[in-house]
Design a protein around this motif. Structure first.
Motif, PDB file in Angstrom:
ATOM      1  N   SER A 118       0.826  -1.200   0.000  1.00 27.75           N
ATOM      2  CA  SER A 118       0.000   0.000   0.000  1.00 27.75           C
ATOM      3  C   SER A 118       0.864   1.256   0.000  1.00 27.75           C
ATOM      4  O   SER A 118       0.578   2.230  -0.703  1.00 27.75           O
ATOM      5  N   TYR A 119       1.954   1.226   0.747  1.00 23.53           N
ATOM      6  CA  TYR A 119       2.886   2.350   0.792  1.00 23.53           C
ATOM      7  C   TYR A 119       3.432   2.653  -0.606  1.00 23.53           C
ATOM      8  O   TYR A 119       3.589   3.815  -0.993  1.00 23.53           O
ATOM      9  N   GLN A 120       3.685   1.592  -1.361  1.00 20.90           N
ATOM     10  CA  GLN A 120       4.191   1.779  -2.720  1.00 20.90           C
ATOM     11  C   GLN A 120       3.172   2.474  -3.619  1.00 20.90           C
ATOM     12  O   GLN A 120       3.536   3.121  -4.594  1.00 20.90           O
ATOM     13  N   GLU A 121       1.878   2.341  -3.274  1.00 22.56           N
ATOM     14  CA  GLU A 121       0.827   2.966  -4.083  1.00 22.56           C
ATOM     15  C   GLU A 121       0.399   4.331  -3.563  1.00 22.56           C
ATOM     16  O   GLU A 121       0.152   5.237  -4.341  1.00 22.56           O
ATOM     17  N   ILE A 122       0.274   4.462  -2.222  1.00 22.49           N
ATOM     18  CA  ILE A 122      -0.296   5.698  -1.674  1.00 22.49           C
ATOM     19  C   ILE A 122       0.645   6.456  -0.753  1.00 22.49           C
ATOM     20  O   ILE A 122       0.269   7.491  -0.202  1.00 22.49           O
ATOM     21  N   GLY A 123       1.834   5.935  -0.550  1.00 21.85           N
ATOM     22  CA  GLY A 123       2.793   6.634   0.304  1.00 21.85           C
ATOM     23  C   GLY A 123       2.507   6.453   1.785  1.00 21.85           C
ATOM     24  O   GLY A 123       1.937   5.447   2.211  1.00 21.85           O
ATOM     25  N   SER A 124       2.879   7.443   2.561  1.00 22.84           N
ATOM     26  CA  SER A 124       2.850   7.329   4.019  1.00 22.84           C
ATOM     27  C   SER A 124       1.459   7.149   4.612  1.00 22.84           C
ATOM     28  O   SER A 124       1.322   6.720   5.760  1.00 22.84           O
ATOM     29  N   ARG A 125       0.400   7.415   3.870  1.00 30.03           N
ATOM     30  CA  ARG A 125      -0.955   7.172   4.384  1.00 30.03           C
ATOM     31  C   ARG A 125      -1.179   5.701   4.731  1.00 30.03           C
ATOM     32  O   ARG A 125      -2.079   5.361   5.475  1.00 30.03           O
ATOM     33  N   ALA A 126      -0.351   4.837   4.199  1.00 30.25           N
ATOM     34  CA  ALA A 126      -0.489   3.401   4.458  1.00 30.25           C
ATOM     35  C   ALA A 126      -0.360   3.068   5.940  1.00 30.25           C
ATOM     36  O   ALA A 126      -0.904   2.054   6.391  1.00 30.25           O
ATOM     37  N   ILE A 127       0.318   3.903   6.718  1.00 30.03           N
ATOM     38  CA  ILE A 127       0.487   3.589   8.141  1.00 30.03           C
ATOM     39  C   ILE A 127      -0.823   3.635   8.906  1.00 30.03           C
ATOM     40  O   ILE A 127      -0.918   3.101  10.007  1.00 30.03           O
ATOM     41  N   ALA A 128      -1.852   4.259   8.343  1.00 30.26           N
ATOM     42  CA  ALA A 128      -3.142   4.361   9.030  1.00 30.26           C
ATOM     43  C   ALA A 128      -3.975   3.087   8.933  1.00 30.26           C
ATOM     44  O   ALA A 128      -4.986   2.947   9.617  1.00 30.26           O
ATOM     45  N   SER A 129      -3.551   2.146   8.109  1.00 34.36           N
ATOM     46  CA  SER A 129      -4.318   0.907   7.931  1.00 34.36           C
ATOM     47  C   SER A 129      -4.032  -0.085   9.055  1.00 34.36           C
ATOM     48  O   SER A 129      -2.885  -0.336   9.402  1.00 34.36           O
ATOM     49  N   ARG A 130      -5.096  -0.657   9.579  1.00 33.70           N
ATOM     50  CA  ARG A 130      -4.953  -1.715  10.576  1.00 33.70           C
ATOM     51  C   ARG A 130      -5.443  -3.041   9.981  1.00 33.70           C
ATOM     52  O   ARG A 130      -6.128  -3.819  10.642  1.00 33.70           O
ATOM     53  N   ALA A 131      -5.072  -3.291   8.742  1.00 33.45           N
ATOM     54  CA  ALA A 131      -5.401  -4.565   8.103  1.00 33.45           C
ATOM     55  C   ALA A 131      -4.790  -5.692   8.933  1.00 33.45           C
ATOM     56  O   ALA A 131      -3.678  -5.575   9.429  1.00 33.45           O
ATOM     57  N   VAL A 132      -5.551  -6.776   9.078  1.00 33.70           N
ATOM     58  CA  VAL A 132      -5.101  -7.885   9.912  1.00 33.70           C
ATOM     59  C   VAL A 132      -5.662  -9.194   9.346  1.00 33.70           C
ATOM     60  O   VAL A 132      -6.682  -9.196   8.657  1.00 33.70           O
ATOM     61  N   ALA A 133      -4.975 -10.280   9.635  1.00 37.11           N
ATOM     62  CA  ALA A 133      -5.462 -11.607   9.251  1.00 37.11           C
ATOM     63  C   ALA A 133      -5.139 -12.576  10.372  1.00 37.11           C
ATOM     64  O   ALA A 133      -4.223 -12.355  11.164  1.00 37.11           O
ATOM     65  N   GLY A 134      -5.906 -13.643  10.426  1.00 42.93           N
ATOM     66  CA  GLY A 134      -5.669 -14.642  11.443  1.00 42.93           C
ATOM     67  C   GLY A 134      -6.640 -15.798  11.326  1.00 42.93           C
ATOM     68  O   GLY A 134      -7.250 -16.019  10.272  1.00 42.93           O
ATOM     69  N   VAL A 135      -6.774 -16.512  12.427  1.00 41.72           N
ATOM     70  CA  VAL A 135      -7.601 -17.716  12.468  1.00 41.72           C
ATOM     71  C   VAL A 135      -8.588 -17.608  13.623  1.00 41.72           C
ATOM     72  O   VAL A 135      -8.229 -17.181  14.723  1.00 41.72           O
ATOM     73  N   TYR A 136      -9.823 -17.997  13.331  1.00 36.46           N
ATOM     74  CA  TYR A 136     -10.861 -18.089  14.356  1.00 36.46           C
ATOM     75  C   TYR A 136     -11.708 -19.323  14.045  1.00 36.46           C
ATOM     76  O   TYR A 136     -12.218 -19.461  12.931  1.00 36.46           O
ATOM     77  N   GLN A 137     -11.821 -20.232  14.995  1.00 31.08           N
ATOM     78  CA  GLN A 137     -12.632 -21.450  14.829  1.00 31.08           C
ATOM     79  C   GLN A 137     -12.291 -22.198  13.538  1.00 31.08           C
ATOM     80  O   GLN A 137     -13.178 -22.612  12.786  1.00 31.08           O
ATOM     81  N   LYS A 138     -10.989 -22.357  13.272  1.00 29.49           N
ATOM     82  CA  LYS A 138     -10.499 -23.052  12.080  1.00 29.49           C
ATOM     83  C   LYS A 138     -10.942 -22.389  10.780  1.00 29.49           C
ATOM     84  O   LYS A 138     -11.069 -23.043   9.739  1.00 29.49           O
ATOM     85  N   LYS A 139     -11.194 -21.089  10.852  1.00 28.16           N
ATOM     86  CA  LYS A 139     -11.546 -20.321   9.661  1.00 28.16           C
ATOM     87  C   LYS A 139     -10.503 -19.232   9.469  1.00 28.16           C
ATOM     88  O   LYS A 139     -10.019 -18.640  10.422  1.00 28.16           O
ATOM     89  N   LEU A 140     -10.166 -18.994   8.226  1.00 33.09           N
ATOM     90  CA  LEU A 140      -9.214 -17.953   7.882  1.00 33.09           C
ATOM     91  C   LEU A 140      -9.957 -16.618   7.860  1.00 33.09           C
ATOM     92  O   LEU A 140     -11.013 -16.504   7.235  1.00 33.09           O
ATOM     93  N   ILE A 141      -9.428 -15.629   8.563  1.00 33.65           N
ATOM     94  CA  ILE A 141     -10.062 -14.323   8.676  1.00 33.65           C
ATOM     95  C   ILE A 141      -9.136 -13.268   8.081  1.00 33.65           C
ATOM     96  O   ILE A 141      -7.963 -13.209   8.433  1.00 33.65           O
ATOM     97  N   PHE A 142      -9.692 -12.435   7.206  1.00 37.59           N
ATOM     98  CA  PHE A 142      -8.974 -11.279   6.683  1.00 37.59           C
ATOM     99  C   PHE A 142      -9.812 -10.043   6.980  1.00 37.59           C
ATOM    100  O   PHE A 142     -11.032 -10.068   6.819  1.00 37.59           O
ATOM    101  N   SER A 143      -9.170  -8.975   7.374  1.00 36.53           N
ATOM    102  CA  SER A 143      -9.838  -7.694   7.580  1.00 36.53           C
ATOM    103  C   SER A 143      -9.021  -6.643   6.851  1.00 36.53           C
ATOM    104  O   SER A 143      -7.862  -6.395   7.197  1.00 36.53           O
ATOM    105  N   ILE A 144      -9.638  -6.050   5.826  1.00 32.89           N
ATOM    106  CA  ILE A 144      -8.932  -5.123   4.948  1.00 32.89           C
ATOM    107  C   ILE A 144      -9.702  -3.807   4.869  1.00 32.89           C
ATOM    108  O   ILE A 144     -10.896  -3.756   5.170  1.00 32.89           O
ATOM    109  N   PRO A 145      -9.014  -2.739   4.449  1.00 38.82           N
ATOM    110  CA  PRO A 145      -9.712  -1.466   4.283  1.00 38.82           C
ATOM    111  C   PRO A 145     -10.846  -1.584   3.267  1.00 38.82           C
ATOM    112  O   PRO A 145     -10.872  -2.496   2.440  1.00 38.82           O
ATOM    113  N   GLY A 146     -11.755  -0.620   3.301  1.00 37.55           N
ATOM    114  CA  GLY A 146     -12.930  -0.676   2.452  1.00 37.55           C
ATOM    115  C   GLY A 146     -12.824   0.023   1.117  1.00 37.55           C
ATOM    116  O   GLY A 146     -13.749  -0.058   0.318  1.00 37.55           O
ATOM    117  N   SER A 147     -11.716   0.690   0.834  1.00 36.76           N
ATOM    118  CA  SER A 147     -11.603   1.345  -0.470  1.00 36.76           C
ATOM    119  C   SER A 147     -11.418   0.287  -1.557  1.00 36.76           C
ATOM    120  O   SER A 147     -10.803  -0.759  -1.326  1.00 36.76           O
TER     121      SER A 147
END
Length: 168
Positions: A113-142
């Motif tokens: 994201s930094y390569q595309e939008i520069g320093s604004r990328a630090i504001a993203s709290r995108a995260v991924a992980g596992v819950y109940q044997k399911k893969l979870i992704f949380s990404i920005p909405g743009s």
């Protein structure tokens, strides 16, 4: 230079859920949720659940817990609510429930994201992980962030990561 992962041993369709977190979007205006669905389907996966939730932590946690009990879903992709504005609570609601996290997902997403939008990328709290044997992704909405995350990170690893969770 883009590195491609080793090919997956088995080609399979992953059963996914798409959850848009927004106080303002409707099914008619949810371009990012529809883009996630389209990219998944175009790659041969299935979308077995789609919804839009208000950015309310209790509602987000409740939906995650309910979907964690569903045997027909293997991966959940949340979009929206990952910034630092007062109403951006997706990260806070999900992160506390993840049984394992994939720190590299957020790190690499912010790098790309930094390569595309520069320093604004630090504001993203995108995260991924596992819950109940399911893969979870949380990404920005743009739509730009959705395209980046799904095409460059989620799709190349989706089958591999889900296969590790289910023991394929």
């Amino acid at each position: 230079m883009t590195h491609q992962p080793h090919p997956d041993a088995t080609k399979r369709a992953v059963n996914c859920a798409v959850i848009t977190v927004s106080d303002t979007r409707s099914p008619q205006t949810d371009r990012s949720g529809k883009l996630i669905e389209q990219l998944l389907v175009d790659a041969g996966h299935r979308v077995g659940f789609y919804t839009i939730l208000k950015d309310e932590p209790a509602q987000i946690r409740s939906h995650l817990k309910a979907m964690g009990e569903r045997s027909d879903l293997e991966a959940l992709i949340f979009n929206g609510g990952t910034g630092i504005a007062p109403r951006d609570t997706t990260y806070d609601a999900l992160e506390s429930l993840l049984e394992k996290t994939l720190p590299g997902f957020g790190e690499v997403f912010r790098f790309l994201s930094y390569q595309e939008i520069g320093s604004r990328a630090i504001a993203s709290r995108a995260v991924a992980g596992v819950y109940q044997k399911k893969l979870i992704f949380s990404i920005p909405g743009s739509t730009a962030a959705v395209k980046l995350a799904v095409q460059q990170l989620i799709l190349p690893e989706l089958i591999h990561l889900v296969s590790q969770l289910v023991g394929d």
